[in-house]
Structure formats: C-alpha cells, structure tokens
Design a protein around this motif. Structure first.
Motif, PDB file in Angstrom:
ATOM      1  N   GLY A 204     -39.807 -57.066  47.811  1.00 48.39           N
ATOM      2  CA  GLY A 204     -39.665 -56.201  46.644  1.00 48.39           C
ATOM      3  C   GLY A 204     -39.871 -54.740  46.964  1.00 48.39           C
ATOM      4  N   ALA A 231     -46.954 -47.809  42.663  1.00 47.53           N
ATOM      5  CA  ALA A 231     -46.790 -47.506  44.091  1.00 47.53           C
ATOM      6  C   ALA A 231     -46.569 -48.725  44.970  1.00 47.53           C
ATOM      7  N   GLY A 234     -46.633 -48.788  48.806  1.00 44.43           N
ATOM      8  CA  GLY A 234     -46.649 -47.384  49.193  1.00 44.43           C
ATOM      9  C   GLY A 234     -45.429 -46.894  49.955  1.00 44.43           C
ATOM     10  N   ASP A 253     -51.341 -48.895  41.117  1.00 43.86           N
ATOM     11  CA  ASP A 253     -50.611 -50.150  40.921  1.00 43.86           C
ATOM     12  C   ASP A 253     -51.610 -51.174  40.379  1.00 43.86           C
ATOM     13  N   ASP A 255     -51.564 -54.216  41.139  1.00 47.64           N
ATOM     14  CA  ASP A 255     -51.701 -55.264  42.145  1.00 47.64           C
ATOM     15  C   ASP A 255     -52.637 -54.787  43.272  1.00 47.64           C
ATOM     16  N   ASN A 293     -40.351 -46.488  41.903  1.00 46.66           N
ATOM     17  CA  ASN A 293     -39.458 -47.643  41.953  1.00 46.66           C
ATOM     18  C   ASN A 293     -39.911 -48.513  40.792  1.00 46.66           C
ATOM     19  N   PRO A 295     -40.489 -51.203  37.862  1.00 47.45           N
ATOM     20  CA  PRO A 295     -40.323 -52.658  37.890  1.00 47.45           C
ATOM     21  C   PRO A 295     -38.955 -53.029  37.321  1.00 47.45           C
ATOM     22  N   LEU A 309     -42.186 -51.050  28.611  1.00 55.06           N
ATOM     23  CA  LEU A 309     -43.018 -50.648  29.750  1.00 55.06           C
ATOM     24  C   LEU A 309     -42.652 -49.229  30.210  1.00 55.06           C
TER      25      LEU A 309
HETATM   26  C1  LIG Z   1     -40.454 -52.740  41.825  1.00 52.77           C
HETATM   27  S1  LIG Z   1     -42.084 -52.900  42.337  1.00 52.77           S
HETATM   28  C2  LIG Z   1     -42.370 -51.501  43.253  1.00 52.77           C
HETATM   29  C3  LIG Z   1     -42.506 -51.836  44.651  1.00 52.77           C
HETATM   30  C4  LIG Z   1     -43.077 -50.697  45.443  1.00 52.77           C
HETATM   31  N1  LIG Z   1     -42.313 -49.495  45.287  1.00 52.77           N
HETATM   32  C5  LIG Z   1     -43.242 -51.055  46.905  1.00 52.77           C
HETATM   33  O1  LIG Z   1     -42.806 -50.298  47.760  1.00 52.77           O
HETATM   34  O2  LIG Z   1     -43.805 -52.079  47.220  1.00 52.77           O
HETATM   35  C6  LIG Z   1     -43.004 -52.581  40.929  1.00 52.77           C
HETATM   36  C7  LIG Z   1     -44.489 -52.458  41.107  1.00 52.77           C
HETATM   37  O3  LIG Z   1     -44.994 -52.097  39.842  1.00 52.77           O
HETATM   38  C8  LIG Z   1     -46.260 -52.668  39.662  1.00 52.77           C
HETATM   39  N2  LIG Z   1     -46.561 -52.609  38.232  1.00 52.77           N
HETATM   40  C9  LIG Z   1     -45.963 -53.274  37.220  1.00 52.77           C
HETATM   41  N3  LIG Z   1     -46.479 -52.900  36.043  1.00 52.77           N
HETATM   42  C10 LIG Z   1     -47.426 -51.956  36.308  1.00 52.77           C
HETATM   43  C11 LIG Z   1     -48.299 -51.160  35.512  1.00 52.77           C
HETATM   44  N4  LIG Z   1     -48.346 -51.276  34.197  1.00 52.77           N
HETATM   45  N5  LIG Z   1     -49.107 -50.285  36.133  1.00 52.77           N
HETATM   46  C12 LIG Z   1     -49.101 -50.164  37.478  1.00 52.77           C
HETATM   47  N6  LIG Z   1     -48.302 -50.884  38.284  1.00 52.77           N
HETATM   48  C13 LIG Z   1     -47.467 -51.771  37.712  1.00 52.77           C
HETATM   49  C14 LIG Z   1     -46.139 -54.035  40.290  1.00 52.77           C
HETATM   50  O4  LIG Z   1     -47.404 -54.534  40.666  1.00 52.77           O
HETATM   51  C15 LIG Z   1     -45.240 -53.736  41.497  1.00 52.77           C
HETATM   52  O5  LIG Z   1     -46.003 -53.473  42.643  1.00 52.77           O
END
Ligand SMILES: C[S@@+](CC[C@H](N)C(=O)[O-])C[C@H]1O[C@@H](n2cnc3c(N)ncnc32)[C@H](O)[C@@H]1O
Length: 371
Positions: A204, A231, A234, A253, A255, A293, A295, A309
């Motif tokens: 992802g 992020a 990162g 993030d 996660d 990036n 979600p 969101l």
């Molecule tokens: C499309 S992915 C981005 C991946 C990231 N750019 C990378 O390089 O790994 C979306 C990210 O948004 C995070 N996320 C989703 N909802 C969020 C929120 N409300 N606040 C912070 N992070 C969030 C997810 O955990 C995920 O890591």
C-alpha cells in the motif's frame, strides 16, 4: 543478410486500459528513422504511467536534460517512455527522483533489424557485459517471443550469449512500440537515488517516484513545514526529506506499526506520532505544505466513506495551516475529494497529473485556498 524478425498481426498485449488521449499519442509514429550523424545513442527515460511530463521537467531542473529539449513521448502499458537524442543530455552523472529507469540506446530502428544494427548490438553487448534481454513490446508489429528468440539467435551467431527466458543480472532492454525498436542499456535505476532502499516498502505504500513527483509538483522552498497526516511508512516524507532539505517534517498515522517503520526510515528527520489526523492537535498553525497519499482503494477505503474522511482531514489540516498553504494529494477517489473540497469551501482544486499506481488510475491534485 539476416532475415527480418517475424511479424504477426496479434499484439503481444495492447495498451487497453489507458485513457483515450494517451492511446492517441501512442499511435503517433516515433521518430527513429534518422540516425544522428555522429552515431550517438538515443536516451530512454521510463517513468510510472502519467509522470513523463513531470519527469522531464525534473531532469531539466537538474540540468541533466537541456532546458529547451523536446522529447518524444510514448506510452507503454506499465511505463511512460521519453525518447531524447544524446545531444540533449548534458550531465555525466544521471540522477533523478522521478524517473524509474534511464537507459542509453545505441541500437534503434524501425521495422526490422539490419546487419549494421546487429553488429552494433553485438559490440555494445560485449562492451556492457550484458547477459540477457528483457523486453517490452507495444503495438502489433513485433511479437515478443519471436523477436527476442530471433535476436538471441543472431547474437549467438555473432559470438555472444543472450538469456531471454531467465532473470538476467545485466540485462539489455528491448523496447518496441509499433514499428520502432530500441535496444538499450541501463544508466540509472530509481533504487539508486539517495535515501532509497529496496526493502523498505510496505503493502500500500506509494511508489517512491510517485511520491517524488508529488513533492516536485509542490515546488518546495526553503523553510517549509510539511505535514503528511496519513504518513504510513513515510514514503512521501522520505522523498520530501531529499527534495526539500531543511524542511520541518511532521507525520501522523493511526497505525502504530506504520509509524514505527517511518521512524526507522526517517530517523531524526521527522516528528512522528501515532494519531488520528482528523482530530489531532499539533499545537501549531505554520504548516506550509501538506502531502498526502489519501486512503483509497480496497485496502484503505474509509469505513464511513472517503468523502467524510477527506472532509474531516482537510478541516483539521486547514486548522494547522499557515497563510499561503497548499496541499498535494493523491487519490483514485476524485469524487470524494471534490465533495470534501466543496463541503469545506473556499478552496481551489487543480489537477497535476493522472497516474497509475499498481494498475489503478489515480490523480495528483493541488489544493489551495481561493483568492
Ligand atoms: C493509502 S495509505 C498511505 C500509505 C502511506 N503513504 C505509505 O507510504 O505507507 C493510508 C494511510 O492512512 C492511514 N489512515 C487512515 N485513516 C487515518 C486517520 N484518520 N488518521 C491518520 N491516519 C489514517 C492508514 O493507517 C494508512 O497508513
């Protein structure tokens, strides 16, 4: 005189799922008929689909490519391809953050290989110590297997071995688009860019060259305060660290595992925290640039819908933003981004690039306050 490679009417594959205008451009005949008088190679610049224009702009900004150079643009299924004459390449050390691969093609032509081209290829093969051929064939003039096998046989007859079925260590690249063909040798690989590594990507994560394109499109200046609210591991902040040296980097993030990975990747370069970006209070209003990036896609689709969101994210981003703030976002869910932008109000959304990320159409968007 060797026989021309066999031709079949069936394409090895066709660029089916590309937007119409890209197909139309692919149909334009590439200009490879005229060999430069000095016998110099052509240069091939490969980028992720949709990034050719930005990649060329970056190479001009780095003075790798002459400022006024015009490239032929071709579209393959998995890459955009820019073709440039050697006279337009100015730098000895080729570095790019947006290009996927840069190759030098001493052998190129149209329709069929002639004896001169085969001799030139044999000499280049030895010089480059190539051991195999990887190929991308677009259009229906050449058939991939027939052409690669035929080429391997011709090389063997001239005393060099070419592996066409395995995974060669030092591959030559055969790229054909309709009647035009190029045999090229690698000069730069995206993994070679500073700060990149082959093993940091998580599922992802954004391909680094796409992240780099987003940072480049933001035209970062000195003293930026950059926040990636989602992020992940990162990837985007890593590119920002390279392309906006000295910037303050902030990453959040939800996660914790992703933030731990980002910490390893960014070290002391960034202020990272596990937090919900829709509600976190960063205790600052000086963020000049947001990179995200968002979600999207099956894996990251938000439970309450992306639009809700995105709206909550944008509201909290703006609560931390300096005057003159801008955001560069990537998402495949343009509808959600449009709806969120409208709901927040007072914002202008501009398209930067249409890209393909792992086969999915996505857009890079620039968001700023109106007026
Ligand atoms: C499309 S992915 C981005 C991946 C990231 N750019 C990378 O390089 O790994 C979306 C990210 O948004 C995070 N996320 C989703 N909802 C969020 C929120 N409300 N606040 C912070 N992070 C969030 C997810 O955990 C995920 O890591």
């Amino acid at each position: 005189v060797p026989k021309p490679p066999p031709q079949t009417a069936r394409p090895a594959w066709s660029p089916v799922d590309r937007p119409r205008k890209r197909k139309a451009a692919a149909a334009a005949a590439p200009p490879v008929d005229v060999r430069p008088p000095s016998d110099r190679p052509l240069w091939l610049i490969l980028s992720e689909p949709g990034l050719a224009d930005l990649a060329l702009r970056e190479l001009k900004a780095r003075k790798v490519v002459a400022r006024k150079a015009r490239a032929t643009k071709l579209f393959l299924r998995n890459y955009d391809l820019l073709v440039l004459p050697d006279s337009q390449i100015q730098a000895k050390d080729i570095v790019s953050r947006l290009a996927f691969q840069i190759l030098s093609a001493p052998v190129f032509g149209r329709g069929a290989f002639n004896e001169g081209q085969l001799l030139r290829l044999t000499a280049a093969w030895k010089r480059e110590r190539a051991d195999g051929l990887v190929s991308t064939i677009a259009g229906n003039h050449f058939q991939r297997q027939d052409l690669t096998r035929w080429l391997a046989k011709q090389l063997k007859a001239r005393g060099v071995e070419a592996d066409v079925d395995g995974k060669p260590e030092r591959p030559a690249w055969l790229i054909a688009v309709d009647q035009a063909f190029y045999v090229a040798f690698p000069r730069f690989n995206h993994h070679d860019a500073p700060g990149r590594s082959r093993d940091e990507d998580r599922v992802g994560a954004l391909p680094p060259t796409v992240g780099a394109a987003m940072v480049f499109a933001a035209k970062p200046e000195t003293g930026e305060v950059i926040w990636d609210p989602v992020a992940g591991s990162g990837a985007l902040l890593r590119e920002a660290a390279e392309m906006a040296p000295g910037a303050t980097l902030i990453g959040t993030d939800v996660d914790a595992q992703a933030i731990a990975l980002a910490g390893r990747r960014l070290g002391a370069h960034a202020q990272l925290q596990v937090a919900d970006a829709t509600t976190v209070d960063l205790d600052r209003q000086d963020v000049t640039l947001t990179l995200a990036n968002l979600p999207w896609g099956k894996r990251y689709e938000a439970a309450g819908g992306n639009a809700a969101l995105y709206e909550a994210l944008i509201r909290n981003i703006l609560a931390h933003a300096a005057a003159g703030w801008r955001g560069v976002f990537i998402t495949s869910d343009l509808d959600a981004l449009r709806r969120a932008t409208r709901a927040v109000g007072g914002l202008v959304l501009e398209g930067v690039a249409e890209v393909k990320v792992r086969g999915i159409d996505a857009g890079v968007w620039l968001l700023r306050r109106a007026g």
